[in-house]
Design an enzyme around this catalytic site. Sequence first.
Site, PDB file in Angstrom:
ATOM      1  CB  ILE A 137      84.370  20.217  17.269  1.00  0.00           C
ATOM      2  CG1 ILE A 137      84.773  18.937  16.077  1.00  0.00           C
ATOM      3  CG2 ILE A 137      83.353  20.582  17.828  1.00  0.00           C
ATOM      4  CD1 ILE A 137      84.218  18.080  16.584  1.00  0.00           C
ATOM      5  CB  SER A 138      85.872  23.183  12.630  1.00  0.00           C
ATOM      6  OG  SER A 138      87.144  23.314  12.999  1.00  0.00           O
TER       7      SER A 138
END
Length: 232
Positions: free
Chosen positions: A81-82
Site C-alpha cells: 500500500i503506498s
Amino acid sequence: MFENQVEMFVSKFYFCTMQDTFKHKGMRKQLINELKEDERITNMAIFEAFDKIPRHFFLDKAFVEQAYSNMAFQIGAGQTISHPLTVAFQTQLLEVQKGDKILEIGTGSGFQTCILCQLGARVFSIERQKELHLKAKKIIHDLNFVPRLSFGDGYKGLPTFAPFDKIIVTCGAPEIPPALFEQLKVGGIMVIPVGEGVHQVMKRVVKTSETTFDSDDFGAFKFVPMLEQVVK
Ligand code: SAH
C-alpha cells in the site's frame, strides 16, 4: 483465494471485527498533521478525505498500530500500500474535481481508490492480481464506495469507458503506456511514476492534443513495478 475453510473463516471474522475507534481516529488526525507539514499538499479536501477513510482497514491486523505512520506496507501478493504522503501527493497532482472520471492503474489495497471516491470522483480502477482485486473489492464495498473495479492488465486501460478526465498510475511504469495516453481526454491529466530502476520520477502529463502533451517532473519515488499479464 483461500487455502482452506479455516483461513476463510478467519478472514471473515477479521473483517467483521474491524472497527474504527476513537484511538484510530486520533492516530489519523496525527498522520494528517504530519502530512500538512509538507507544503506541496495544498488541497485541504485531501486531508478531509484522509480523515474519513480508516486506513487500518486496508492492512493486515498485525499492522493496525502502524497503519497511521507514514510508511508503505505489504498488502499480500508481494505488493505494498503506498505511503500516505505518496497517496496525498499523487492526489494533489491529479487536481481532482467532483464528478471527474478517473482511471486508476493498480487498485492494490484500495486505499487510493477510496480517497478518490471520497473526493467525489467517478473512479474506475484496474488490478492485475486477482487476490488483491477481490480483497480490495470487499473492503471498498464495506465502506460503501462504488467505484468500478476491474481485474485486468492496466497497460490496456479500459477502452470501453474511455475517455477519462484523469488517469493515476500507482505502480512504476517503464514509459507512458500508449493506450493510457489515448484514453485520456484532451486537457486531461495523467499522474504516473516513470522509470525501471529502484526509483521512479513522478510525472504529471497534460494532454494538449490527440498527439501532444506537456510533462513536468516532481521528484523521485519508489513504487512496485507495473507488470504485464494478470495473475489469477
Ligand atoms: N493504489 C494502491 C497501490 C498499490 S501498489 C494502494 O493504494 O494500495 C501497486 C499495485 O499495482 C499492485 O497491487 C500491483 O499488483 C498493481 N499493478 C502492477 N502492474 C499492473 C498492471 N499492469 N495493471 C494493473 N495493476 C497493476
